[in-house]
Design a protein around this motif. Structure first.
Motif, PDB file in Angstrom:
ATOM      1  N   GLU A 114       5.551  -4.374   4.818  1.00 24.64           N
ATOM      2  CA  GLU A 114       5.130  -4.450   6.237  1.00 24.64           C
ATOM      3  C   GLU A 114       4.464  -2.639   6.654  1.00 24.64           C
ATOM      4  O   GLU A 114       5.068  -1.991   5.602  1.00 24.64           O
ATOM      5  N   SER A 115       3.536  -3.169   7.282  1.00 21.68           N
ATOM      6  CA  SER A 115       2.721  -1.802   7.295  1.00 21.68           C
ATOM      7  C   SER A 115       2.623  -0.264   6.207  1.00 21.68           C
ATOM      8  O   SER A 115       2.328   0.214   6.722  1.00 21.68           O
ATOM      9  N   GLU A 156      -0.549   1.034   8.131  1.00 20.64           N
ATOM     10  CA  GLU A 156      -1.562   0.511   8.947  1.00 20.64           C
ATOM     11  C   GLU A 156      -1.458   2.176   9.516  1.00 20.64           C
ATOM     12  O   GLU A 156      -0.645   3.234   8.821  1.00 20.64           O
ATOM     13  N   ASP A 175       3.237  -8.532   6.540  1.00 20.92           N
ATOM     14  CA  ASP A 175       2.919  -7.950   7.809  1.00 20.92           C
ATOM     15  C   ASP A 175       2.724  -6.465   8.622  1.00 20.92           C
ATOM     16  O   ASP A 175       3.166  -6.048   7.609  1.00 20.92           O
ATOM     17  N   TYR A 176       1.126  -7.063   8.670  1.00 26.30           N
ATOM     18  CA  TYR A 176       1.231  -5.704   9.887  1.00 26.30           C
ATOM     19  C   TYR A 176       0.561  -4.676   8.991  1.00 26.30           C
ATOM     20  O   TYR A 176       0.203  -3.755   8.242  1.00 26.30           O
ATOM     21  N   ARG A 220      -2.957  -3.225   9.777  1.00 26.31           N
ATOM     22  CA  ARG A 220      -3.557  -3.477  10.655  1.00 26.31           C
ATOM     23  C   ARG A 220      -3.397  -1.585  11.603  1.00 26.31           C
ATOM     24  O   ARG A 220      -3.043  -0.752  11.425  1.00 26.31           O
ATOM     25  N   ASN A 221      -5.054  -1.805  12.511  1.00 29.70           N
ATOM     26  CA  ASN A 221      -4.825  -0.180  12.419  1.00 29.70           C
ATOM     27  C   ASN A 221      -5.717   0.076  11.886  1.00 29.70           C
ATOM     28  O   ASN A 221      -5.847   2.046  11.635  1.00 29.70           O
ATOM     29  N   ALA A 242      -0.736 -10.248  11.480  1.00 30.28           N
ATOM     30  CA  ALA A 242      -1.907  -9.727  11.708  1.00 30.28           C
ATOM     31  C   ALA A 242      -2.422  -8.438  10.486  1.00 30.28           C
ATOM     32  O   ALA A 242      -1.982  -7.453  10.596  1.00 30.28           O
ATOM     33  N   ASN A 282      -5.087  -7.194  11.485  1.00 29.88           N
ATOM     34  CA  ASN A 282      -5.388  -6.957  12.993  1.00 29.88           C
ATOM     35  C   ASN A 282      -6.327  -5.457  12.592  1.00 29.88           C
ATOM     36  O   ASN A 282      -5.971  -4.775  12.072  1.00 29.88           O
TER      37      ASN A 282
END
Length: 564
Positions: A372-373, A376, A395-396, A399-400, A418, A421
């Protein structure tokens, strides 16, 4: 001006020592031999009580191993509390073998004392033993000393070097306080308690012996002249903030594979270089000047928060024995540009979170999971090629991240919520092995122009939760167009069939010929600068799932041979 010794700390210890001395001296007789006053306690132990004439004594003081009292030789067992306190003209002290204890304040205030020789039989030293001994420059505590009370060298204005023995257990935090010239500590004892050497602002050298196991919290906090620390292999733990505010500290070497360093050890230091042989690397949070990290042969994992906020790191090359990157290990390393992994199997959550200058990531061929992340807010990421071994992107994960290019191989099965995402992908191909896609998978990807999938029967998403924008063209397997036109969210795309193309090995730019332009295209891809037309399948000549220098060589060979 001499400082007044503290009377608010150690009162209980002083009371106990006083009782100790009273008990030992109870019913004692007094004897004088060669100007030294002796006593005998109720247990028959002979002790040194003081001097026959303190005001006239000058020169060296010699405490013998035995003394003859009433025609009988007795071993000298201990020195009584305050026995020589404030005898300013004692120049040196030699204590012969056999004596086992020195009472509290025994040599306190002996300002003319220049040297001390302690016996190997000594086991116990009580509080204040050498406090206010302005003439002392160096002292060695023998290995058999197990207990040294507090304030031992308090206010020793000219003390420069102290050696602590192997079996010593320090009892307090003021042993070396107000020693303005103390520049060297030779530490052989197993344990240094919390705060033991804090704020020794003249300390320049700490030499740890091979027996040291534990360094307590804030142990060297505020030692502002320390420049280098070498932790031997014997060290098992280093407590919180042990070297915090050591503002001159530039180099740390951790020699032991089992050493565990608490997170905030080197805050407010000038740490620039680290060598670590820790099996699980920890302890370098917010070392903002750190630029160089070297890993020893025993290093296996980058632990939780290991280099969090190390904003001076630019390049990290992980050796082949390191197999995992821990939680938040490089989080907010804002100058980090490249990371190379040779054997990393998983990247834990938040590992590179907010590494805003991270451009190049070279994944290992056995990477399985990105948690996760992990990437990110890595807003400078360019083009990434993921290995065939990758199975899950959690997840993530990106992201960004503003990821501009991504090639996923057959074998990846899971994209978390995401996961991509708000990245900047213009093209994406999802392998046929993907079986799970989380909510908001590519929400916010406004620039997506081409999406290629390989399922004959498309997976169904609720409403439009996987994609936020549908201006892209969706390429699907031939014969499955109607399936996609009737399935959410795929039906919102412009749907076309995957064009059947014959891939020409080496034709990296897709112009139908293999020439120097293709070599340039492959080199640009390796340098993270691919052109608008780049055919990965054609560039990956050896079919190993990556495009690298070996493919450049193969392309040159094709050109020289006039074909495959």
């Amino acid at each position: 001006m001499k400082r007044i010794l503290p009377n608010t700390c150690g009162r209980l210890a002083s009371i106990l020592m006083l009782l100790f001395g009273m008990l030992l001296s109870a019913s004692a007789e007094t004897y004088y031999v060669n100007g030294i006053e002796y006593g005998m306690d109720k247990d028959g132990n002979v002790y040194v009580y003081g001097l026959q004439n303190k005001s006239e004594f000058t020169g060296p003081l010699h405490i013998p191993a035995t003394v003859t009292l009433n025609g009988v030789d007795y071993p000298v067992a201990y020195i009584e509390d305050e026995a020589f306190k404030n005898v300013e003209r004692i120049e040196s002290v030699t204590i012969e073998e056999g004596l086992w204890a020195i009472g509290g304040g025994a040599f306190q205030g002996c300002s003319g004392l220049r040297s001390v020789s302690l016996p190997s039989t000594l086991t116990t030293m009580f509080n204040y033993v050498f406090s206010n001994c302005d003439g002392l420059t160096s002292v060695t505590i023998p290995d058999n000393v197990t207990t040294m009370g507090d304030y031992t060298f308090y206010n020793c204005d000219n003390l420069e070097e102290v050696t602590l023995g192997v079996n010593l257990v320090l009892k307090g935090q003021y042993n070396f306080q107000y020693c303005p010239k103390l520049h060297t500590l030779n530490i052989n004892c197993k344990t240094l308690p919390d705060w033991a050497c804090r704020e020794l602002t003249s300390l320049m050298h700490v030499n740890f012996g091979p027996e040291v196991e534990t360094i307590g919290s804030r142990c060297f906090n505020g030692c502002t002249l320390l420049e280098e620390i070498v932790l031997p292999a014997s060290v098992k733990s280093v407590g919180d903030n042990a070297f915090r505010a050591c503002t001159a500290l530039k180099s740390v070497k951790v020699m032991g594979s089992q050493t565990v360093i608490a997170d905030k050890n080197f805050l407010e230091t000038a740490l620039e270089t680290v060598y670590t042989n820790q099996e699980t690397v920890t302890g370098f949070v917010s070392c903002t000047n750190l630029t160089t990290v070297t890993f020893g042969d025993d290093a296996r994992k980058i632990g939780k928060n290991a280099f969090w906020k190390c904003s001076g790191l630019v390049n990290i090359d992980l050796p082949s024995q390191i197999t995992s990157i821990g939680y938040s290990s490089f989080q907010s390393c804002t100058a980090l540009e490249t990371i190379t992994m040779k054997s990393v199997t998983y990247i834990d959550a938040y590992a590179f979170f907010k590494c805003s200058n991270l451009v190049q990531v070279k994944f290992s061929d056995n990477l399985e999971t990105i948690y996760e992340s992990a990437f990110e807010y890595c807003t400078s990421l360019g083009y990434l090629t993921f290995p065939k071994s990758l199975r899950k992107v959690k997840d993530y994960a990106f992201r960004n991240s503003e990821l501009r290019g991504a090639i996923f191989q057959e074998g990846v099965t899971t994209f978390g919520a995401a996961a991509l995402n708000s990245s900047q992908l213009e093209e994406l191909e999802l392998p046929s092995t993907v079986t799970s896609i989380g909510n908001s998978f590519m929400m916010g990807n406004q620039g997506l122009k081409k999406l290629t999938v390989h399922w004959t029967t498309p997976p169904e998403g609720s409403n439009r939760n996987w994609f936020g924008y549908y201006d892209a063209t969706l390429y699907v397997p031939e014969g499955s167009e109607e399936n996609y036109k009737n399935t959410i969210p795929w039906k919102y795309f412009t749907i076309e069939t995957i064009p059947s193309t014959t891939v020409i090995k080496g034709d990296a730019n897709g112009d139908g010929t293999v020439d120097v332009a293709d070599v340039v295209a492959i080199v640009n891809y390796i340098l993270e600068k691919p052109g608008e037309s780049f055919v990965f399948e054609a560039a990956d000549i050896n079919r190993d799932g990556t495009v690298d220098v070996s493919d450049v060589v193969s392309t040159v060979n094709i050109i020289l041979k006039g074909g495959e």
